[in-house]
Write an enzyme that holds these catalytic residues in place. Structure first.
Site, PDB file in Angstrom:
ATOM      1  N   GLY A   1      17.825 -18.240  41.442  1.00  9.89           N
ATOM      2  CA  GLY A   1      19.174 -18.827  40.503  1.00  9.89           C
ATOM      3  C   GLY A   1      19.778 -16.856  40.108  1.00  9.89           C
ATOM      4  O   GLY A   1      18.973 -16.459  39.364  1.00  9.89           O
TER       5      GLY A   1
ATOM      6  N   GLY B   1      21.731 -16.467  37.279  1.00 11.72           N
ATOM      7  CA  GLY B   1      22.915 -16.865  36.401  1.00 11.72           C
ATOM      8  C   GLY B   1      22.506 -16.132  35.289  1.00 11.72           C
ATOM      9  O   GLY B   1      22.392 -14.772  35.089  1.00 11.72           O
TER      10      GLY B   1
ATOM     11  N   LYS C   1      21.087 -28.549  23.947  1.00 12.61           N
ATOM     12  CA  LYS C   1      19.904 -29.552  25.077  1.00 12.61           C
ATOM     13  C   LYS C   1      18.458 -29.101  24.642  1.00 12.61           C
ATOM     14  O   LYS C   1      17.785 -29.833  25.191  1.00 12.61           O
ATOM     15  CB  LYS C   1      20.547 -28.322  26.312  1.00 12.61           C
ATOM     16  CG  LYS C   1      19.162 -27.903  27.270  1.00 12.61           C
ATOM     17  CD  LYS C   1      19.794 -27.031  28.622  1.00 12.61           C
ATOM     18  CE  LYS C   1      19.508 -25.960  28.470  1.00 12.61           C
ATOM     19  NZ  LYS C   1      17.856 -26.171  28.840  1.00 12.61           N
TER      20      LYS C   1
ATOM     21  N   LEU D   1      15.949 -21.285  15.245  1.00 10.12           N
ATOM     22  CA  LEU D   1      16.870 -20.825  15.250  1.00 10.12           C
ATOM     23  C   LEU D   1      18.554 -21.453  14.951  1.00 10.12           C
ATOM     24  O   LEU D   1      18.857 -21.354  13.784  1.00 10.12           O
ATOM     25  CB  LEU D   1      16.784 -19.808  16.194  1.00 10.12           C
ATOM     26  CG  LEU D   1      16.121 -18.544  16.842  1.00 10.12           C
ATOM     27  CD1 LEU D   1      16.424 -18.380  18.917  1.00 10.12           C
ATOM     28  CD2 LEU D   1      16.292 -17.702  15.820  1.00 10.12           C
TER      29      LEU D   1
ATOM     30  N   CYS E   1      22.148 -23.245  25.154  1.00 12.50           N
ATOM     31  CA  CYS E   1      20.477 -24.210  25.298  1.00 12.50           C
ATOM     32  C   CYS E   1      19.619 -24.582  23.706  1.00 12.50           C
ATOM     33  O   CYS E   1      19.520 -25.776  23.966  1.00 12.50           O
ATOM     34  CB  CYS E   1      19.842 -22.706  25.365  1.00 12.50           C
ATOM     35  SG  CYS E   1      19.585 -22.040  27.044  1.00 12.50           S
TER      36      CYS E   1
END
Ligand code: NAD
Ligand code: UGA
Length: 465
Positions: free
Chosen positions: A13, A15, A279, A227, A276
């Site tokens: 990955g 990314g 999700k 958060l 994120c």
């Protein structure tokens, strides 16, 4: 396996996480060969571009780190199996988006890329391999990863660790070089120490936390949930401020001065974006429901619902202030990335807000210093009006390259990403080109509101009553 015996790392990955994280490991551990592999040949080619400004991920400082290590002990390639075979340690840093169909659609994480990469590791690994979950995963995924690895061809052995990543985009290099903590979850003490030894090359020992696998996996979801919860909390208070005459920045300052609350992550805005937060909270919600914890699920779900509401609220407010209609009206949109200093638009609040305004028939002139027209078109689900030669069609958008252009003939400017350049706009020059009465809608409280007012604009700032 001691850290000193790790000579070769493979990361599956390339990314936003895999690329920068491996670049920093290669930079700090020159004795280790680091291969970052991906099935996406275009992405790998961009990582190998001799022109460091063309890297596929924009992060301040990343070009310098990659420039120092690439070709020395940092390699980007599509040769996934060969890199796994050569590695003592394999990081899984693949995408784990929300499932779009099937069981758990809209909430559960789609683990098909994690499973596929674990299967490839099971086939291609040689001897003993430490497999590190770097992707953000539902609690207990390590058990599935281990089962897949152990079901592969005989003659190999594996240890599985959880090592979630806490970097934020835009500050990734600083976060990786000076993390608040590094978290390692696992059962195999040798594997844990091998990974701790790598981070120990540049991270203070007391910042390297060791937990069991499930605590580590759950801590990552929990950190993002906490958060994001702060952002929804302050955005909810912003709405009360606007209704009552309070100012959310004064409230944030007052509450943030309490050391138990703390001053960070209290910036009201257009809602959180990024790949994120949403999700990971939805994943947590799904897990709660799976374990029969309906009240806990509903509690966290509200953080996401409030966030979506905030985005629609801002779009509606713009329509209302512009006499209840934006049909055919030009609106300059300042910023499209989900935050400043990144080219990432995943879940950017700009997407939902722009889509709402396009639905109302607005003509959007969008400026973002790092987001390409191609990306905007993908996110907005329609090509730029410029592509068809029509800049004025109702419900169309086109990219522009400076604020002056965005403002030209516009009824309003809508600031959605807090790029530094939007703090220093020449308001008298910009206001001259706008159709009066003109508005500045500042969803980030980034612009110089008094200068904009002095230049004759009406100004709405998020959370200002
Ligand atoms: P990304 O989509 O940018 O990168 C993932 C890459 O994995 C893609 O390039 C894809 O082609 C590749 N890939 C998928 N399956 C593969 C396979 N079988 N073999 C080889 N390559 C494969 O994702 P990202 O933003 O880097 O996130 C990765 C993980 O890290 C996610 O779980 C995310 O939740 C987590 N995370 C992201 C951030 C962030 O800031 N983006 C921060 C912390 C954690
Ligand atoms: C976030 C976390 O901060 C990282 O620790 C985590 O590793 C990462 O998610 C992840 O797991 O992907 P990131 O999404 O890159 O990082 O960026 P943040 O700085 O957290 O911002 C997220 C969103 O919240 C942005 O849209 C930002 O503009 C918004 N935000 C942030 C606010 O609206 N107000 C704030 O006070 C802070």
């Amino acid at each position: 396996m001691a850290s000193s015996t790790i000579r070769s790392i493979c990361c599956i990955g390339a990314g936003y996480v895999g690329g920068p994280t491996m670049a920093v490991i290669a930079d700090r551990c020159p004795q280790i060969q680091v291969s970052v592999v991906d099935l996406n040949a275009e992405r790998i080619a961009a990582w190998n571009d001799p022109d460091l400004s063309q890297l596929p991920v924009y992060e301040p400082g990343l070009d310098a780190v990659v420039g120092r290590c690439r070709g020395r002990n940092l390699h980007f390639s599509t040769a996934v199996e060969a890199a796994i075979a050569a590695a003592d340690m394999v990081f899984l840093s693949v995408n784990t988006p929300t499932k779009t169909k099937g069981l758990g659609a809209g909430q559960a994480s789609d683990l098909k890329w994690v499973e596929a990469s674990a299967r490839t590791v099971a086939q291609a690994a040689r001897g003993h391999t430490i497999v590190v979950e770097k992707s953000t995963l539902p609690v207990r995924t390590a058990a599935a990863v281990k089962a897949i690895l152990d079901a592969g061809p005989a003659g190999k052995s594996f240890a599985v660790l959880s090592n979630p990543e806490f970097l934020a985009e835009g500050t990734a290099i600083g976060d990786l070089e000076g993390p608040d903590r590094v978290l390692i979850g696992g059962e195999d003490p040798e594997a844990i120490e091998a990974l701790a030894g790598i981070y120990g090359q540049w991270v203070a020992p007391q910042k390297i936390l060791r937990t069991n696998l499930w605590s580590s996996e759950l801590s990552k979801l929990t950190a993002n949930a906490f958060l994001a919860q702060r952002i929804s909390s302050i955005n909810s208070i912003a709405a009360i401020c606007e209704a009552t005459g309070a100012d959310v920045r004064e409230v944030a300052k007052a509450i943030g001065a309490d050391s138990r609350i703390g001053a960070k992550f209290l910036q009201a805005g257009p809602g959180f974006g990024g790949s994120c937060f949403q999700k990971d909270i939805l994943n947590l919600v799904y897990l709660c429901r799976h374990y029969g914890l309906e009240e806990v699920a509903a509690y966290w779900e509200q953080v996401v619902l409030l966030n979506t509401w905030q985005q629609h609220r801002i779009a509606k407010l713009v329509v209302n202030k512009l006499f209840g209609t934006v049909t055919g009206k030009r609106i300059g949109v300042l910023g499209f990335a989900f935050k400043a200093d990144t080219n990432d638009t995943r879940e950017s609040p700009a997407i939902r807000i722009c889509r709402d305004l396009l639905e109302e028939g607005a003509v959007l002139a969008i400026i973002d210093p790092k987001v390409s027209e191609r990306q905007m078109a993908r996110d907005l689900g329609q090509p730029a009006g410029a592509a068809t030669g029509d800049h004025t069609a109702e419900g169309s958008w086109h990219p522009v390259s400076d604020v002056q252009q965005a403002a030209s003939g516009a009824d309003a400017l809508l600031l959605l990403t807090e790029w530094q350049q939007f703090a220093t706009i020449d308001w008298p020059a910009v206001a001259t080109g706008m159709r009066q009465p003109a508005w500045l809608f500042d969803a980030r409280a980034k612009a110089d509101a008094s200068a904009a007012r002095a230049a004759g604009l009406n100004v709405w700032t998020v959370g200002e009553g």
